[in-house]
Write an enzyme that holds these catalytic residues in place. Structure first.
Site, PDB file in Angstrom:
ATOM      1  N   HIS A   1       0.860  -1.182   0.000  1.00  0.00           N
ATOM      2  CA  HIS A   1       0.000   0.000   0.000  1.00  0.00           C
ATOM      3  C   HIS A   1       0.900   1.237   0.000  1.00  0.00           C
ATOM      4  O   HIS A   1       1.153   1.830   1.048  1.00  0.00           O
ATOM      5  CB  HIS A   1      -0.914  -0.007   1.224  1.00  0.00           C
ATOM      6  CG  HIS A   1      -1.969   1.053   1.206  1.00  0.00           C
ATOM      7  ND1 HIS A   1      -3.240   0.848   1.690  1.00  0.00           N
ATOM      8  CD2 HIS A   1      -1.959   2.333   0.766  1.00  0.00           C
ATOM      9  CE1 HIS A   1      -3.962   1.945   1.552  1.00  0.00           C
ATOM     10  NE2 HIS A   1      -3.189   2.874   0.999  1.00  0.00           N
TER      11      HIS A   1
ATOM     12  N   GLU B   1      -2.602  -1.677  -3.159  1.00  0.00           N
ATOM     13  CA  GLU B   1      -3.695  -0.892  -2.584  1.00  0.00           C
ATOM     14  C   GLU B   1      -3.337   0.584  -2.616  1.00  0.00           C
ATOM     15  O   GLU B   1      -2.168   0.952  -2.541  1.00  0.00           O
ATOM     16  CB  GLU B   1      -3.927  -1.277  -1.125  1.00  0.00           C
ATOM     17  CG  GLU B   1      -4.295  -2.709  -0.878  1.00  0.00           C
ATOM     18  CD  GLU B   1      -4.492  -3.010   0.594  1.00  0.00           C
ATOM     19  OE1 GLU B   1      -5.106  -4.041   0.908  1.00  0.00           O
ATOM     20  OE2 GLU B   1      -4.014  -2.205   1.436  1.00  0.00           O
TER      21      GLU B   1
ATOM     22  N   HIS C   1      -8.051  -5.737   7.413  1.00  0.00           N
ATOM     23  CA  HIS C   1      -7.805  -4.693   8.405  1.00  0.00           C
ATOM     24  C   HIS C   1      -8.059  -5.249   9.803  1.00  0.00           C
ATOM     25  O   HIS C   1      -9.193  -5.496  10.197  1.00  0.00           O
ATOM     26  CB  HIS C   1      -8.636  -3.429   8.197  1.00  0.00           C
ATOM     27  CG  HIS C   1      -7.973  -2.211   8.784  1.00  0.00           C
ATOM     28  ND1 HIS C   1      -7.173  -1.361   8.038  1.00  0.00           N
ATOM     29  CD2 HIS C   1      -7.955  -1.732  10.041  1.00  0.00           C
ATOM     30  CE1 HIS C   1      -6.707  -0.401   8.815  1.00  0.00           C
ATOM     31  NE2 HIS C   1      -7.171  -0.605  10.042  1.00  0.00           N
ATOM     32  N   ASP C   2      -6.979  -5.432  10.523  1.00  0.00           N
ATOM     33  CA  ASP C   2      -6.988  -5.921  11.905  1.00  0.00           C
ATOM     34  C   ASP C   2      -7.445  -7.369  12.050  1.00  0.00           C
ATOM     35  O   ASP C   2      -7.755  -7.816  13.160  1.00  0.00           O
ATOM     36  CB  ASP C   2      -7.828  -5.015  12.816  1.00  0.00           C
ATOM     37  CG  ASP C   2      -7.145  -3.681  13.085  1.00  0.00           C
ATOM     38  OD1 ASP C   2      -5.945  -3.566  12.780  1.00  0.00           O
ATOM     39  OD2 ASP C   2      -7.814  -2.757  13.590  1.00  0.00           O
TER      40      ASP C   2
END
Length: 238
Positions: A43, A70, A190-191
């Site tokens: 990213h 990303e 994400h997480d």
């Protein structure tokens, strides 16, 4: 089986903190793939505080699994993706000064913009994915842009799951069912972590890919990359 794409941004952050080339991203990427990862995610951000734009070019030459880039589709990012031609581009609406991604796209408000960008990438044979919150309206909007997939933004699930609230998965399951209905592939990230990934996988139908970086790298500080990657693969196999 859901594919595991390892986000290597944190390795680049560590490298950049000393101004040299340790850890070496090329070697680390080859090792990560050899340990079983089925994809590599990066990213790059405009300030290049972790992944540098040149990293994308260098990695393209050596990644043998799926390569996912990303980012927010500003012109510099669009140009990079068109040059590198990764397997997949994931569009994320993060501000230039954001520490990390913190929201999905409003695919209704930004439909025309997203459609233009996605058309450009689709013409080059690059698979397109849109980062979205678990909102049925946003999933429907994503389908109207011409994207191939969505990536469910899973921070809220991870936070609630850590508090013992497993019902936080419900909106994600509903969003995934809608994605299936409108013929969108489903990614997530994400997480997500070793603690919550098995439950998430069990509750999300047709989950094609997860992109995991921060948790995986943190877990690897204790357990080692060579051990952690197979641990994720085991949890993603049903």
């Amino acid at each position: 089986m859901t594919k595991l794409s390892v986000n290597i941004n944190k390795l680049a952050t560590l490298r950049n903190s000393r101004g040299g080339n340790v850890p070496n991203l090329i070697k680390a990427t080859k090792d990560i793939e050899s340990f079983g990862a089925q994809g590599i995610t990066i990213h790059p951000r405009p300030d290049e505080r972790h992944i540098k734009y040149q990293d994308a070019r260098d990695l393209k030459a050596i990644v043998t699994t799926e390569f996912n880039i990303e980012g927010n589709p500003i012109q510099k990012f669009i140009d990079l993706v068109l040059e590198v031609k990764p397997t997949q581009v994931t569009l994320v609406p993060d501000a230039e000064d954001a520490i990390t991604s913190n929201a999905g796209w409003d695919t209704v408000k930004h439909k025309d913009f997203l459609k233009d960008v996605i058309t450009t990438f689709n013409k080059e044979g690059i698979r397109t994915s849109i980062f979205v919150d678990p909102d049925i309206k946003m999933v429907k909007g994503a389908a109207e842009t011409g994207a191939h997939r969505i990536e469910l933004y899973t921070e809220s699930f991870a936070h609630q799951y850590a508090q013992g609230n497993k019902s936080a998965i419900h909106n994600f399951t509903k969003a995934a069912l809608m994605a299936e209905k409108v013929e969108l592939g489903i990614n997530a990230g994400h997480d997500l972590s070793l603690e919550n990934i098995k439950f998430f996988k069990e509750q999300i139908p047709n989950l094609l890919e997860v992109s995991i970086g921060h948790a995986l790298i943190c877990e690897s500080l204790y357990l080692g990359l060579e051990n952690v990657i197979p641990m994720y693969l085991q949890r993603l196999t049903l």
